[in-house]
Every structure is written in C-alpha cells, then in structure tokens.
Write a protein that holds these residues in place. Structure first.
Motif, mmCIF file in Angstrom:
data_model
loop_
_atom_site.group_PDB
_atom_site.id
_atom_site.type_symbol
_atom_site.label_atom_id
_atom_site.label_comp_id
_atom_site.label_asym_id
_atom_site.label_seq_id
_atom_site.Cartn_x
_atom_site.Cartn_y
_atom_site.Cartn_z
ATOM 1 N N PRO A 211 -18.693 22.343 12.658
ATOM 2 C CA PRO A 211 -17.490 21.797 12.047
ATOM 3 C C PRO A 211 -16.713 22.937 11.380
ATOM 4 N N ASN A 212 -15.408 22.817 11.333
ATOM 5 C CA ASN A 212 -14.542 23.810 10.684
ATOM 6 C C ASN A 212 -14.512 25.170 11.355
ATOM 7 N N SER A 213 -14.998 25.268 12.587
ATOM 8 C CA SER A 213 -14.962 26.561 13.252
ATOM 9 C C SER A 213 -13.638 26.757 13.987
ATOM 10 N N LYS B 60 -12.485 24.295 16.306
ATOM 11 C CA LYS B 60 -12.628 23.647 17.606
ATOM 12 C C LYS B 60 -11.381 22.853 17.999
ATOM 13 N N THR B 61 -10.957 22.001 17.062
ATOM 14 C CA THR B 61 -9.811 21.152 17.367
ATOM 15 C C THR B 61 -8.568 22.000 17.624
ATOM 16 N N THR B 62 -8.413 23.040 16.825
ATOM 17 C CA THR B 62 -7.246 23.909 16.991
ATOM 18 C C THR B 62 -7.273 24.578 18.359
ATOM 19 N N LEU B 63 -8.441 25.051 18.770
ATOM 20 C CA LEU B 63 -8.557 25.681 20.080
ATOM 21 C C LEU B 63 -8.298 24.655 21.184
ATOM 22 N N PRO C 132 -18.403 16.687 19.464
ATOM 23 C CA PRO C 132 -18.357 16.602 18.008
ATOM 24 C C PRO C 132 -18.907 17.884 17.370
ATOM 25 N N GLY C 133 -18.317 18.277 16.257
ATOM 26 C CA GLY C 133 -18.780 19.483 15.568
ATOM 27 C C GLY C 133 -20.142 19.252 14.927
ATOM 28 N N THR C 134 -21.088 20.153 15.176
ATOM 29 C CA THR C 134 -22.430 19.997 14.599
ATOM 30 C C THR C 134 -22.966 21.360 14.170
ATOM 31 N N LEU D 66 -15.365 33.922 19.883
ATOM 32 C CA LEU D 66 -15.540 34.415 18.514
ATOM 33 C C LEU D 66 -14.227 34.200 17.781
ATOM 34 N N ASN D 67 -14.143 33.052 17.119
ATOM 35 C CA ASN D 67 -12.872 32.615 16.542
ATOM 36 C C ASN D 67 -12.694 33.131 15.116
ATOM 37 N N MET D 68 -11.497 33.019 14.609
ATOM 38 C CA MET D 68 -11.162 33.420 13.238
ATOM 39 C C MET D 68 -11.460 34.888 13.000
ATOM 40 N N VAL D 69 -11.258 35.703 14.035
ATOM 41 C CA VAL D 69 -11.481 37.136 13.824
ATOM 42 C C VAL D 69 -10.500 37.673 12.788
ATOM 43 N N THR E 155 -11.047 35.393 19.540
ATOM 44 C CA THR E 155 -9.868 34.510 19.575
ATOM 45 C C THR E 155 -9.332 34.258 18.171
ATOM 46 N N VAL E 156 -8.073 33.899 18.118
ATOM 47 C CA VAL E 156 -7.476 33.329 16.909
ATOM 48 C C VAL E 156 -6.841 32.030 17.368
ATOM 49 N N ALA E 157 -7.568 30.941 17.200
ATOM 50 C CA ALA E 157 -7.137 29.665 17.783
ATOM 51 C C ALA E 157 -5.780 29.247 17.257
ATOM 52 N N ARG E 158 -5.526 29.586 16.003
ATOM 53 C CA ARG E 158 -4.275 29.191 15.364
ATOM 54 C C ARG E 158 -3.059 29.715 16.070
ATOM 55 N N TYR F 37 -10.149 27.010 1.623
ATOM 56 C CA TYR F 37 -8.810 26.409 1.725
ATOM 57 C C TYR F 37 -8.017 27.098 2.809
ATOM 58 N N ARG F 38 -7.306 26.323 3.593
ATOM 59 C CA ARG F 38 -6.480 26.900 4.649
ATOM 60 C C ARG F 38 -5.179 26.144 4.719
ATOM 61 N N PHE F 39 -4.148 26.839 5.188
ATOM 62 C CA PHE F 39 -2.898 26.142 5.444
ATOM 63 C C PHE F 39 -3.022 25.396 6.756
ATOM 64 N N PRO F 40 -2.841 24.084 6.758
ATOM 65 C CA PRO F 40 -2.920 23.350 8.029
ATOM 66 C C PRO F 40 -1.721 23.731 8.892
HETATM 67 N N1 LIG Z 1 -6.865 32.002 10.219
HETATM 68 C C1 LIG Z 1 -7.323 31.216 11.202
HETATM 69 N N2 LIG Z 1 -7.417 29.909 10.973
HETATM 70 C C2 LIG Z 1 -7.890 29.119 11.969
HETATM 71 C C3 LIG Z 1 -8.289 29.640 13.212
HETATM 72 N N3 LIG Z 1 -8.709 28.630 13.986
HETATM 73 C C4 LIG Z 1 -8.575 27.500 13.255
HETATM 74 N N4 LIG Z 1 -8.077 27.779 12.026
HETATM 75 C C5 LIG Z 1 -7.835 26.836 10.928
HETATM 76 O O1 LIG Z 1 -9.090 26.345 10.506
HETATM 77 C C6 LIG Z 1 -9.000 24.996 10.062
HETATM 78 C C7 LIG Z 1 -10.065 24.146 10.752
HETATM 79 O O2 LIG Z 1 -9.785 24.091 12.116
HETATM 80 P P1 LIG Z 1 -10.132 22.819 13.015
HETATM 81 O O3 LIG Z 1 -9.609 23.125 14.357
HETATM 82 O O4 LIG Z 1 -9.693 21.573 12.351
HETATM 83 O O5 LIG Z 1 -11.698 22.922 12.983
HETATM 84 P P2 LIG Z 1 -12.755 21.998 13.709
HETATM 85 O O6 LIG Z 1 -13.844 22.872 14.149
HETATM 86 O O7 LIG Z 1 -12.107 21.137 14.699
HETATM 87 O O8 LIG Z 1 -13.262 21.189 12.481
HETATM 88 P P3 LIG Z 1 -13.740 19.653 12.458
HETATM 89 O O9 LIG Z 1 -12.514 18.872 12.837
HETATM 90 O O10 LIG Z 1 -14.134 19.476 11.030
HETATM 91 O O11 LIG Z 1 -14.858 19.580 13.435
HETATM 92 C C8 LIG Z 1 -7.590 24.551 10.354
HETATM 93 O O12 LIG Z 1 -6.853 24.584 9.159
HETATM 94 C C9 LIG Z 1 -7.082 25.588 11.339
HETATM 95 O O13 LIG Z 1 -5.685 25.780 11.223
HETATM 96 C C10 LIG Z 1 -8.192 31.064 13.412
HETATM 97 O O14 LIG Z 1 -8.557 31.601 14.445
HETATM 98 N N5 LIG Z 1 -7.710 31.794 12.369
#
Ligand SMILES: Nc1nc2c(ncn2[C@@H]2O[C@H](COP(=O)(O)OP(=O)(O)OP(=O)(O)O)[C@@H](O)[C@H]2O)c(=O)[nH]1
Lengths: 78, 740
Positions: free
Chosen positions: B11-13, B15-18, B57-59, B114-117, B143-146, B503-506
C-alpha cells in the motif's frame, strides 16, 4: 543497556527490538512490517489519548496499539 | 494477441498512480468474484499486443490472514498473468522488498518498478539500480509514477517477460539448518505425491505448512488428507522443537531470515545514505503539530467539519439542478400525459425514482472528492490514529469516524455517501459494524420529521431537543456497534499495525479518476435496483385503488359543490390555469373541492396495500403509540425519510404536504387527541433508529457484499427502534409524563 516493554518507552527514545512474543495474525503483521529482533526503532509520538503509539523504523512510520506493543521487548540505553 | 500484466506492491507505493499513468481513463472497476475487494482493470496496446493490466490489492505480505492478500496470491497462481510488475517504494526499500521476495518464492514472472526514486533522492538515499537488479536477478526499472517517468522502459521490460514466456525458477532462501532440513523432507513427499504441485511450487507449499497458512492447509486436506496430515505432523514437530530449544516459532524464524536475506543484499553497496535513517523529514515535523495532544484534536475537528461543509454545502447547487430538472420532467408529464394510472406511475414511480437515484450523485461525488483528498494526502491515516482509542471501545476502528460524520454525525448528512465512505476501512469486522450503525445518524431527510414534531410539541425547547436528538443517535450508534461486535460480528479486533504514510500532495488527475469511478459504480450498480424498488413502493401506496362506488361518491360530492355555486364561479374555476389568481368566491369553492380531493386521497391511501399494512400493524404499533396513519407514513419513509411528513399529510387529509412547510400539519397534530408529546417523542426515537431508506439499504448490501446484510439492517434497526420507542412510550404512560 536494559530491556523494557515497548509500552514503557518515552517519545523520542530509541532502542533495539529484542523479542516479539506473539504468534498468529498479530505476530505475523508485526513481523511483516519489519519489527523483528535486531531492528532499530525510535518512538515518534503518541496519539492524544496516549494510544496508539507511532514509531520509526527502517525509514518509515508505523503505528501500533499499546496492547499490541505489549508483546514487544526493546533494549534501550540506561 | 492479448496478455495480462498484474500490478502488485505495498500500500502507498504508488500502485494506483502507476496504474492510472499506464491505462489513462480506460479503466474498469469491479470486485473480485464473491468478495468486496476492489478489482481495477485497464488495457492498452503495445506492439500489436493488447495488454490487460490488473491492479492487485496493496499488501505487505502474502499470508492468508487478510482478504486482500488471499485475493492477490490467488490471482497470481490461478490466473497466471504473463508478467507481474512489482512496485517498490525506493524511499522504503527494505520493507518493500519483503513482498518482492515472496513473489520470487512463488516463482512468478517478475519485474520491479523502483518507484518514488525522486522521493528517495530528496531524502539522500542513493540506490545502485544495476547492482540491485543483479542481486535479485530481476529487471529493475526506476520510475516516478506521478510524472509518468520511466513507464515506457517498464512496459518494455514487462513485454520481454511476456515474449520470453519462461517461467522463472522459484527463489530458494535458506532458513537455517533446522527449517531447511524439514523443508527438504516435506518437498520430497510433496513431489512424490504430486501434491498441489500443478498450482504451487513444492517448497512454497511446504513453507506454508510451516507458517500454518489456513488456506493452504484446508486445500491440502481436501486434496490428500493423509499426506496433508503427515505434513502437518512434520510442521508440528518443528514448531515444538523451536519452542523447546529457542523459545520461538517457525513463522518468526522464517520472517527473520527473509529480512536477513534483504539486509545481505542491501549491504552489497546497493544502498547509500547521506543522512541518518531516523532523521526527521518534513512529514514528521508536520505530524508534531497535526497529531499534537492539544492542537491535533482541534485541527481534526476543523478538518472533519470542513469535509462535511464541503460535501453538503457545495453539492447543494448541483443537487438543485438535478431536482429542478426532474421537477421539469414531472411537470411535462403532468401536462402531456392523460390522467390515470400510467401517468401516476411515470411521475411517482419512474421520474421521482430516477430523480431520487441521481439526486444523490452530486453528494457522492463531493464526498468522494473530499475523502480522496484526505486519503491521498495521508491525513486520513492520522485521523484513524488519533481516534482509534475512542472507537476501539465500541469494537470499531479509528477510520469509522468518516462514515459516521458523513451519514449525519453532524445533523443533516446522508447515509448513502456515508455508507460508501466506509470503503476506507480495511478491517472487515470493524467495517461491517460501521456500515450497519452509520445509518442511525441524523441524515438530512430525517430532519423535517423532527422539525415537524418538535414544532408541534416541543416548540419552546427546539434547540435543546435537536441537540438531544443528535446525542441520542451517536450514543445509540456506538452502543449498537458494541452490541453487534459482541454478538453476531464478534471477534478480536483486527490488528492496528498500520503505516503512517508521509504527507503528499495528491494529484488532481488521481482525485478525479477516483471520484468518477466510485460515482459511476453507484449509478450503474445501485441505480437500477433503486429504480425498481421505487416503482414497487409506488405500487404499494396506490393499489388496490378505491372501489368504483366510493370514487363515484367523491365525484358526486364535487358535483354537488359545483352545482350549488353560481355559474360564473364554476366557469372561472374551470378556465383558470394553475397560476391564475381567483376571486374570493371562486377561491372558497376551490378550497371545498380540494377538501374533497384530500379526503379521497386519505381513503385511497388507507385502502392501498401500504394502508392495509399500516392498519393491520396498529395492534402492535399502539404499544409505541402509533396509529395507522403514523404506520403508513413510516412505510412511506422507507422510500426516503422526508416522505414520512408528506404521507402524514395525506393521511390527515391535508393533501400532499411539502416537507419544508409543515405549519398546518403540525397544528393538526398538536390539536389531535391521538397525539401527545409522549407520542411525538416515541416517534422521534423510532425515526432515528428504524430501517434506513432503501437507497441506503441497497448501498449497505453492496458494500457488505451480500443482500443478507441489507435485510439484516432493515430487520435489526426496525426491531431496535420499536423496542426503544415502545419502552419510552410505555414507561412514559405509566409515569403519566408529559400529559401522555
Ligand atoms: N513523489 C512521488 N510521489 C508519488 C510517486 N508515485 C506515487 N506518488 C504519490 O504517492 C501517493 C500514494 O500513491 P497511490 O498511487 O495512491 O498509492 P497506492 O500504492 O495505490 O496506495 P493504496 O491506494 O493505499 O494501495 C499519492 O499521493 C501519489 O501522488 C512518485 O513516483 N513520486
């Protein structure tokens, strides 16, 4: 060094996990998150009602209820 | 050609953003068969191959303890995706790799994103990606999914896996001599017996026996009871051995070795830190204030109130649009359709029904937008953290607060979006208890009922009574939750062991996609059922119609009134449009005619199925002080609580009463000998607790994954409500309180 229960730790105190004495689902969850003997932890804060507790390990923050922290022993500096 | 790729990770890695970055808006949300875990799917075309992407699902792990984990691993072994992309949070590598190892042990075709580098870099963490790939023997792509950075290379790597079609050898980790020896012995037996080996790797099965994995144990017993028993014995022997010699158990030793394996990889110059690992990040500094003992709760109150305000104030405008649109449609049907049953069904059944379904849409959208904002930013996890101590007392979870508030914990909410807000809860028992008790809160539709009764009987204490009503619903909901959690939803509370994400900016795009998905699901899945029930309720309040001779009687009365009036007045009334102002004489005649209409409506209502039901229940309902009129109104309230008011109006032959203007009805009730303040109190209590409106019931059934729970909420709530109302009424009558 002395060994105390995680519940007794103060905010900002750090230590090294020495034992996790629970099995089953709770034990599994605790270990999956990396709370194992040998892991360094630091108490980050507590909720306004003193429970749950937030701790820092391996670069992330984890929360646990006090009743769950009870199963974890930690070695701390005297 | 088509191929399936699964996205898996903590969770929070990200995934959804990617997933959003890969599929764009072409996605489809459903559930995994038979469970309430959400399944997201999307597709795109790459080099002529249609690729289906499934977001697992995130686990954190792959045990059998949580539904999410079972769903994820069942998908991997049963659907056998051609490639699995494991999203790993680079800023949190050690813990994320724990899941990666388990995928490797399962032997699925894997590549690592390898996300959020970017986050890792800003934290001073340098990762040698090439080295990591070598050590894991896996493709690892940064990767940087964002921003979508790296997604092209990632897809290429996954395509290679698909084309290669080589099933990788499962990773063998050494778990120390004792375990390894037992595993080897078990593997021999498993392979010899072809025990589940078409689905799982032999050593993985053996490991699951040592880990006491209930799902695999059950499957094993069904497949080959004898062999399974032998394996269980071997596992038991080892467990016994560990508890005697080392005061530990195999599960703990296994986890220990997995983390040991990860540490040994990371030590080989894979990861370099410029700063201490426990230094405070910005996020921690924010938490110092936001979860502070004094400031924390105040900020939380403000945020919760803000969410509430956002949902219900800003949605007013679009709700108004929907209402006027359907008002317009109703008006058109009124003028253009011939009078009769068909017209009545179109207006009262279909148009009001569809309007009812769509009227909730703006609410649901705003609520999900608000909640997604709180969830994605990380604040919702802090709310759960701060409130857990309180809600746990009642067998609930810190996250239960949002569904309660949205349902009307601040009076005036709505249980439909409230019930949906319970999705943020990951603990199944706590979630069910929340779903079932949130509708006790005072939604906006109950307020007109309270307002009517308070105006009629407690006008002097209005503010105080309203506050009491809110408190009663909170206390009632929490106690009912406790009751449910110690009876039918009994069981240990789910461990709170939870990550507090930074904390992150959505991202705006993420919020929109999320909100739209949920809203569309509501329209599609709930909408049809709601329309059906709406027509059914209309039929109940309409059929059977009054017999001919009675209808003729009312017609005669009308004719008699007209005959007794001067011809000029009659023609004035007949030619007048709706808006025309009438002369005083004509007005008087018109009022007489309306009085006859109202009497006819009253008789028709009483004669209908709903009316008969109300009348036949009078025997029991009188215990709580309700006569047949109240009963019918309460049946109508199942459509929507404010209908209680309009139906009471019809039953008291006042014609349809607008819930917003109840002056005449409250005078009528105050004057009626059948009513006393005690009756009003009893009805207030009943209204707080009785069956949720059917839209909420449909949503409860959907969210709980079974109609059983929808039915349960109707029966349980109504029984509870009646018990409470009857107790209040009986005790009150005995003490002769309030002139009762
Ligand atoms: N800086 C940065 N932020 C990211 C990156 N990928 C995702 N985020 C942020 O991280 C937060 C969590 O991302 P989600 O995609 O919701 O994560 P998830 O793994 O789907 O989490 P769950 O829905 O809880 O399973 C969001 O606010 C995204 O915008 C990245 O590569 N870099």
């Amino acid at each position: 060094m002395k060994e105390i229960n995680m519940r007794e730790m103060k905010v900002n105190q750090s230590g090294i996990v020495s034992a996790v004495k629970v099995s089953g689902e709770l034990g599994r969850r605790i270990r999956d998150m990396g709370l194992l003997p040998g892991t360094e932890i630091k108490i980050q804060g507590r909720a306004p009602l003193y429970d749950p507790v937030a701790l820092r390990l391996m670069g992330f923050t984890l929360t646990l209820r006090n009743s769950e922290a009870d199963y974890i022993d930690v070695k701390v500096e005297d | 050609m088509t191929a399936t790729i699964a996205l898996a990770g903590n969770p929070n890695s990200g995934k959804t953003t990617l997933f959003n970055a890969l599929t764009g808006a072409r996605q489809h949300v459903g559930n995994y068969p038979g469970v309430t875990v959400e399944k997201k799917q999307g597709s795109f075309v790459e080099n002529g191959t249609r690729i289906n992407i499934v977001d697992l699902p995130g686990t954190y792990s792959l045990t059998a303890y949580s539904l999410e984990e079972v769903v994820a691993r069942d998908f991997l072994v049963k659907e056998k995706p051609a490639a699995v992309i494991n999203i790993v949070d680079a800023s949190n590598l050690e813990r994320n790799l724990y899941l990666t190892l388990q995928f490797m042990e399962l032997g699925v075709p894997l590549c690592v994103a390898l996300n959020m580098v970017d986050v890792a870099e800003s934290r001073g963490v340098k990762i040698n990606i090439e080295k990591l790939g070598q050590m894991l023997d896996l493709p690892v792509l940064p990767t940087v999914a964002r921003s979508g950075q790296g997604k092209k290379e990632l897809i290429e790597a996954a395509s290679h896996l698909i084309i290669g079609r080589k099933k990788p050898e499962p990773l063998l980790i050494s778990y120390g001599e004792d375990i390894d020896n037992t595993l080897a012995e078990m593997v021999k037996r498993i392979e010899a017996g072809n025990f589940l080996t078409t689905t799982y790797p032999a050593r993985w099965i053996a490991l699951k026996y040592l880990e006491n994995d209930q799902q695999i144990l059950e499957l094993g017993r069904e497949t080959n009871a004898g062999l399974s028993q032998d394996l269980e014995k071997m596992a038991a022997w080892l467990a016994d051995h560990f508890s005697k010699t080392l005061d530990t158990d195999p599960e703990a030793v296994i986890a220990d070795h997995r983390y040991g394996y990860i540490k040994s990889i990371l030590k080989q110059d894979v990861i370099k830190r410029n700063v201490r690992q426990d230094r405070l990040y910005l996020s921690d500094k924010i938490d110092r204030v936001v979860t502070n003992r004094f400031a924390g709760p105040l900020i939380m109150l403000a945020v919760i109130y803000g969410l509430y305000h956002f949902t219900f104030t800003y949605s007013e405008v679009p709700v108004g649009w929907v209402e006027s649109l359907f008002g317009l449609l109703g008006g058109m049907a009124e003028t253009h359709l011939p009078d009769g049953l068909f017209k009545s069904m179109i207006i009262a059944g279909v148009i009001d029904g569809v309007g009812g379904v769509l009227g909730f849409v703006p609410l649901i959208m705003f609520m999900f937008l608000g909640i997604s904002l709180l969830e994605d930013s990380g604040y919702l996890a802090r709310v759960a953290f701060m409130l857990d101590r309180v809600f746990r007392i009642f067998g609930l979870h810190g996250s239960s607060v949002m569904p309660f508030i949205v349902s009307g914990g601040i009076a005036g909410g709505c249980a439909v979006p409230g019930v949906m807000a319970a999705r943020t809860l990951k603990s199944p028992k706590e979630r069910l208890a929340t779903l079932l008790t949130a509708p006790f809160m005072n939604c906006g539709a109950k307020l007109p009922v309270f307002a009517l009764l308070v105006a009629a009987f407690f006008a002097e204490h209005e503010a105080r009574i309203m506050l009491l009503i809110t408190l009663t619903s909170w206390v009632g909901a929490l106690l009912a939750a406790k009751l449910l959690r110690s009876t039918i939803i009994r069981g240990e509370s789910t461990p709170f062991v939870m990550e507090l994400p930074p904390y992150r900016f959505p991202t705006f795009r993420g919020l929109l996609i999320h909100t739209w998905e949920r809203t569309w699901q509501y329209i599609k899945k709930a909408g049809t059922v709601i329309l059906g029930i709406s027509i059914l309720l209309w039929a109940m309040m309409t059929f059977p119609g009054l017999p001919e001779n009675q209808m003729a009687g009312f017609e005669n009365q009308r004719q008699a009134i007209l005959a007794a009036s001067p011809a000029t007045v009659v023609s004035e009334i007949e030619s007048a449009g709706e808006e025309t102002a009438l002369s005083a004489e004509a007005e008087a005649v018109q009022d007489k005619l309306f009085a006859v209409d109202a009497l006819e409506s009253e008789d028709a209502l009483r004669h209908s199925l709903a009316g008969r039901l109300g009348t036949s229940l009078e025997g029991i309902s009188s215990l709580a002080g309700f006569d047949w009129r109240t009963n019918i109104a309460l049946v109508g309230g199942f459509a929507a609580k404010e209908v209680v008011v309009s139906t009471l109006g019809t039953a008291y032959s006042l014609g349809e009463v607008d819930p917003e203007e109840t002056g005449s009805l409250s005078e009528r009730l105050a004057a009626s000998p059948a009513w006393s303040p005690l009756t009003a109190l009893s009805l207030i209590i009943f209204t707080i607790f009785y069956a949720p409106c059917f839209v909420a019931v449909v949503c409860i059934a959907r969210e709980a994954g079974s109609w059983k729970w929808g039915v349960f909420s109707m029966v349980f709530n109504t029984t509870l409500a009646f018990g409470l109302a009857a107790t209040v009424y009986q005790v009150g009558s005995m003490l002769n309180l309030m002139g009762g």
